[in-house]
Design a protein around this motif. Structure first.
Motif, PDB file in Angstrom:
ATOM      1  N   ASP A  68      11.675 -12.536   2.962  1.00 52.48           N
ATOM      2  CA  ASP A  68      13.018 -12.793   3.469  1.00 52.48           C
ATOM      3  C   ASP A  68      13.952 -11.720   2.910  1.00 52.48           C
ATOM      4  OD1 ASP A  68      15.024 -14.109   4.842  1.00 52.48           O
ATOM      5  OD2 ASP A  68      15.489 -15.442   3.161  1.00 52.48           O
ATOM      6  N   LEU A  69      13.557 -10.451   3.117  1.00 49.58           N
ATOM      7  CA  LEU A  69      14.317  -9.301   2.635  1.00 49.58           C
ATOM      8  C   LEU A  69      14.464  -8.308   3.774  1.00 49.58           C
ATOM      9  CD1 LEU A  69      12.425  -8.753  -0.744  1.00 49.58           C
ATOM     10  CD2 LEU A  69      14.711  -9.720  -0.481  1.00 49.58           C
ATOM     11  N   SER A  70      15.453  -7.430   3.661  1.00 50.23           N
ATOM     12  CA  SER A  70      15.658  -6.429   4.711  1.00 50.23           C
ATOM     13  C   SER A  70      14.568  -5.361   4.656  1.00 50.23           C
ATOM     14  CB  SER A  70      17.031  -5.776   4.540  1.00 50.23           C
ATOM     15  OG  SER A  70      17.050  -4.972   3.374  1.00 50.23           O
ATOM     16  N   GLY A  71      14.393  -4.679   5.771  1.00 51.54           N
ATOM     17  CA  GLY A  71      13.422  -3.594   5.835  1.00 51.54           C
ATOM     18  C   GLY A  71      13.677  -2.507   4.801  1.00 51.54           C
ATOM     19  N   PRO A  72      14.946  -2.068   4.638  1.00 53.49           N
ATOM     20  CA  PRO A  72      15.215  -1.045   3.627  1.00 53.49           C
ATOM     21  C   PRO A  72      14.873  -1.494   2.198  1.00 53.49           C
ATOM     22  CG  PRO A  72      17.000  -1.114   5.197  1.00 53.49           C
ATOM     23  CD  PRO A  72      16.098  -2.292   5.514  1.00 53.49           C
ATOM     24  N   THR A  73      15.063  -2.779   1.908  1.00 47.89           N
ATOM     25  CA  THR A  73      14.714  -3.285   0.575  1.00 47.89           C
ATOM     26  C   THR A  73      13.202  -3.236   0.362  1.00 47.89           C
ATOM     27  OG1 THR A  73      16.665  -4.699   0.523  1.00 47.89           O
ATOM     28  CG2 THR A  73      14.871  -5.272  -0.984  1.00 47.89           C
ATOM     29  N   ILE A  74      12.444  -3.645   1.362  1.00 47.77           N
ATOM     30  CA  ILE A  74      10.983  -3.572   1.270  1.00 47.77           C
ATOM     31  C   ILE A  74      10.546  -2.115   1.134  1.00 47.77           C
ATOM     32  CG2 ILE A  74       8.810  -3.984   2.511  1.00 47.77           C
ATOM     33  CD1 ILE A  74      10.055  -6.520   1.361  1.00 47.77           C
ATOM     34  N   SER A  75      11.174  -1.226   1.902  1.00 51.15           N
ATOM     35  CA  SER A  75      10.849   0.198   1.818  1.00 51.15           C
ATOM     36  C   SER A  75      11.109   0.741   0.420  1.00 51.15           C
ATOM     37  CB  SER A  75      11.653   0.997   2.836  1.00 51.15           C
ATOM     38  OG  SER A  75      11.241   0.674   4.138  1.00 51.15           O
ATOM     39  N   HIS A  76      12.199   0.308  -0.198  1.00 57.17           N
ATOM     40  CA  HIS A  76      12.491   0.740  -1.568  1.00 57.17           C
ATOM     41  C   HIS A  76      11.382   0.293  -2.525  1.00 57.17           C
ATOM     42  CE1 HIS A  76      14.350   1.281  -5.456  1.00 57.17           C
ATOM     43  NE2 HIS A  76      14.139  -0.004  -5.692  1.00 57.17           N
ATOM     44  N   HIS A  77      10.983  -0.968  -2.428  1.00 57.58           N
ATOM     45  CA  HIS A  77       9.936  -1.477  -3.312  1.00 57.58           C
ATOM     46  C   HIS A  77       8.616  -0.731  -3.084  1.00 57.58           C
ATOM     47  CE1 HIS A  77      12.158  -4.652  -5.248  1.00 57.58           C
ATOM     48  NE2 HIS A  77      12.530  -5.165  -4.086  1.00 57.58           N
ATOM     49  N   LEU A  78       8.301  -0.437  -1.838  1.00 61.02           N
ATOM     50  CA  LEU A  78       7.073   0.310  -1.533  1.00 61.02           C
ATOM     51  C   LEU A  78       7.150   1.732  -2.080  1.00 61.02           C
ATOM     52  CD1 LEU A  78       6.470  -1.010   2.072  1.00 61.02           C
ATOM     53  CD2 LEU A  78       5.017  -1.449   0.062  1.00 61.02           C
ATOM     54  N   LYS A  79       8.344   2.326  -2.040  1.00 63.57           N
ATOM     55  CA  LYS A  79       8.536   3.664  -2.604  1.00 63.57           C
ATOM     56  C   LYS A  79       8.283   3.647  -4.111  1.00 63.57           C
ATOM     57  CE  LYS A  79      12.062   7.169  -3.386  1.00 63.57           C
ATOM     58  NZ  LYS A  79      13.492   7.478  -3.297  1.00 63.57           N
ATOM     59  N   VAL A  80       8.750   2.616  -4.793  1.00 64.17           N
ATOM     60  CA  VAL A  80       8.521   2.499  -6.238  1.00 64.17           C
ATOM     61  C   VAL A  80       7.015   2.402  -6.520  1.00 64.17           C
ATOM     62  CG1 VAL A  80       8.883   1.038  -8.274  1.00 64.17           C
ATOM     63  CG2 VAL A  80      10.789   1.519  -6.720  1.00 64.17           C
ATOM     64  N   LEU A  81       6.308   1.600  -5.746  1.00 67.06           N
ATOM     65  CA  LEU A  81       4.855   1.480  -5.927  1.00 67.06           C
ATOM     66  C   LEU A  81       4.159   2.812  -5.660  1.00 67.06           C
ATOM     67  CD1 LEU A  81       4.201  -1.982  -4.226  1.00 67.06           C
ATOM     68  CD2 LEU A  81       4.219  -1.474  -6.686  1.00 67.06           C
ATOM     69  N   ARG A  82       4.626   3.519  -4.646  1.00 66.35           N
ATOM     70  CA  ARG A  82       4.037   4.818  -4.305  1.00 66.35           C
ATOM     71  C   ARG A  82       4.312   5.836  -5.410  1.00 66.35           C
ATOM     72  NH1 ARG A  82       6.221   4.870   0.400  1.00 66.35           N
ATOM     73  NH2 ARG A  82       7.847   6.358  -0.113  1.00 66.35           N
ATOM     74  N   GLU A  83       5.540   5.898  -5.895  1.00 70.02           N
ATOM     75  CA  GLU A  83       5.901   6.850  -6.947  1.00 70.02           C
ATOM     76  C   GLU A  83       5.200   6.544  -8.272  1.00 70.02           C
ATOM     77  OE1 GLU A  83      10.177   6.778  -6.970  1.00 70.02           O
ATOM     78  OE2 GLU A  83      10.299   8.241  -5.333  1.00 70.02           O
ATOM     79  N   ALA A  84       4.862   5.289  -8.493  1.00 69.67           N
ATOM     80  CA  ALA A  84       4.124   4.910  -9.702  1.00 69.67           C
ATOM     81  C   ALA A  84       2.644   5.234  -9.576  1.00 69.67           C
ATOM     82  CB  ALA A  84       4.317   3.421  -9.987  1.00 69.67           C
ATOM     83  N   GLY A  85       2.220   5.662  -8.398  1.00 62.81           N
ATOM     84  CA  GLY A  85       0.821   6.038  -8.199  1.00 62.81           C
ATOM     85  C   GLY A  85      -0.099   4.879  -7.888  1.00 62.81           C
ATOM     86  N   LEU A  86       0.468   3.736  -7.510  1.00 59.91           N
ATOM     87  CA  LEU A  86      -0.349   2.553  -7.244  1.00 59.91           C
ATOM     88  C   LEU A  86      -0.866   2.480  -5.814  1.00 59.91           C
ATOM     89  CD1 LEU A  86       1.803   0.020  -9.232  1.00 59.91           C
ATOM     90  CD2 LEU A  86      -0.508   0.759  -9.812  1.00 59.91           C
ATOM     91  N   VAL A  87      -0.112   3.043  -4.866  1.00 60.08           N
ATOM     92  CA  VAL A  87      -0.511   2.986  -3.460  1.00 60.08           C
ATOM     93  C   VAL A  87      -0.363   4.358  -2.809  1.00 60.08           C
ATOM     94  CG1 VAL A  87       0.111   0.544  -3.187  1.00 60.08           C
ATOM     95  CG2 VAL A  87       1.789   2.307  -2.634  1.00 60.08           C
ATOM     96  N   ASP A  88      -1.119   4.541  -1.755  1.00 60.60           N
ATOM     97  CA  ASP A  88      -0.979   5.694  -0.874  1.00 60.60           C
ATOM     98  C   ASP A  88      -0.459   5.175   0.456  1.00 60.60           C
ATOM     99  OD1 ASP A  88      -1.824   7.854  -2.447  1.00 60.60           O
ATOM    100  OD2 ASP A  88      -3.930   7.426  -2.030  1.00 60.60           O
ATOM    101  N   SER A  89       0.189   6.047   1.210  1.00 63.76           N
ATOM    102  CA  SER A  89       0.682   5.652   2.524  1.00 63.76           C
ATOM    103  C   SER A  89       0.370   6.737   3.542  1.00 63.76           C
ATOM    104  CB  SER A  89       2.187   5.395   2.477  1.00 63.76           C
ATOM    105  OG  SER A  89       2.876   6.583   2.131  1.00 63.76           O
ATOM    106  N   GLU A  90       0.308   6.319   4.804  1.00 64.93           N
ATOM    107  CA  GLU A  90       0.045   7.240   5.899  1.00 64.93           C
ATOM    108  C   GLU A  90       0.831   6.781   7.117  1.00 64.93           C
ATOM    109  OE1 GLU A  90      -3.687   8.405   8.806  1.00 64.93           O
ATOM    110  OE2 GLU A  90      -4.108   7.567   6.830  1.00 64.93           O
ATOM    111  N   ARG A  91       1.636   7.697   7.655  1.00 65.79           N
ATOM    112  CA  ARG A  91       2.403   7.365   8.852  1.00 65.79           C
ATOM    113  C   ARG A  91       1.507   7.516  10.070  1.00 65.79           C
ATOM    114  NH1 ARG A  91       7.235   6.294  10.446  1.00 65.79           N
ATOM    115  NH2 ARG A  91       8.221   6.710   8.456  1.00 65.79           N
TER     116      ARG A  91
END
Length: 124
Positions: A68-91
């Motif tokens: 129950d959060l906005s898309g930009p908020t979820i994107s921010h959290h995913l960015k933190v996980l990505r920058e911490a080296g926990l996840v990779d992403s692919e568009r």
């Protein structure tokens, strides 16, 4: 109790309990792993991480709809996980797909795995 009455402890003596960790982290290892734990310290990011880790890969559209959060908020959290080296992403087209980085989980798991530590000596 006065300072003269305190017993001297030999730090080389065998402890009453077995250590949990196999060895202590050096400074470089701690600097590498600390941001991962910091990123996982937020409940939303911890939930996101568990969702990503539960499947081979997942679309951001499936992650966003679970909160129950906005898309930009979820994107921010995913960015933190990505920058911490926990996840990779692919568009792929308009969506971004996420997957865990197995090496990061191995590093975290090595710190959290107490099964490899020697068993404590039972009381006689």
């Amino acid at each position: 109790m006065s300072k003269q009455g305190l017993p001297v402890v030999d730090l080389r003596a065998v402890a009453c309990c077995s250590p949990i960790a196999v060895r202590a982290l050096d400074a470089d290892q701690a600097a590498l792993v600390a941001p991962m734990f910091k990123a996982l310290g937020d409940p939303v990011r911890l939930r996101l991480m568990s969702m990503i880790a539960s499947v081979p890969e997942i679309c951001v559209c499936d992650l966003t709809s679970a909160f129950d959060l906005s898309g930009p908020t979820i994107s921010h959290h995913l960015k933190v996980l990505r920058e911490a080296g926990l996840v990779d992403s692919e568009r792929r087209g308009t969506w971004v797909w996420y997957r865990v980085r197995p090496e990061a989980f191995r590093q975290l798991g090595a710190l959290l795995d107490v099964s490899a530590a020697p068993a404590a000596v039972a009381d006689a």
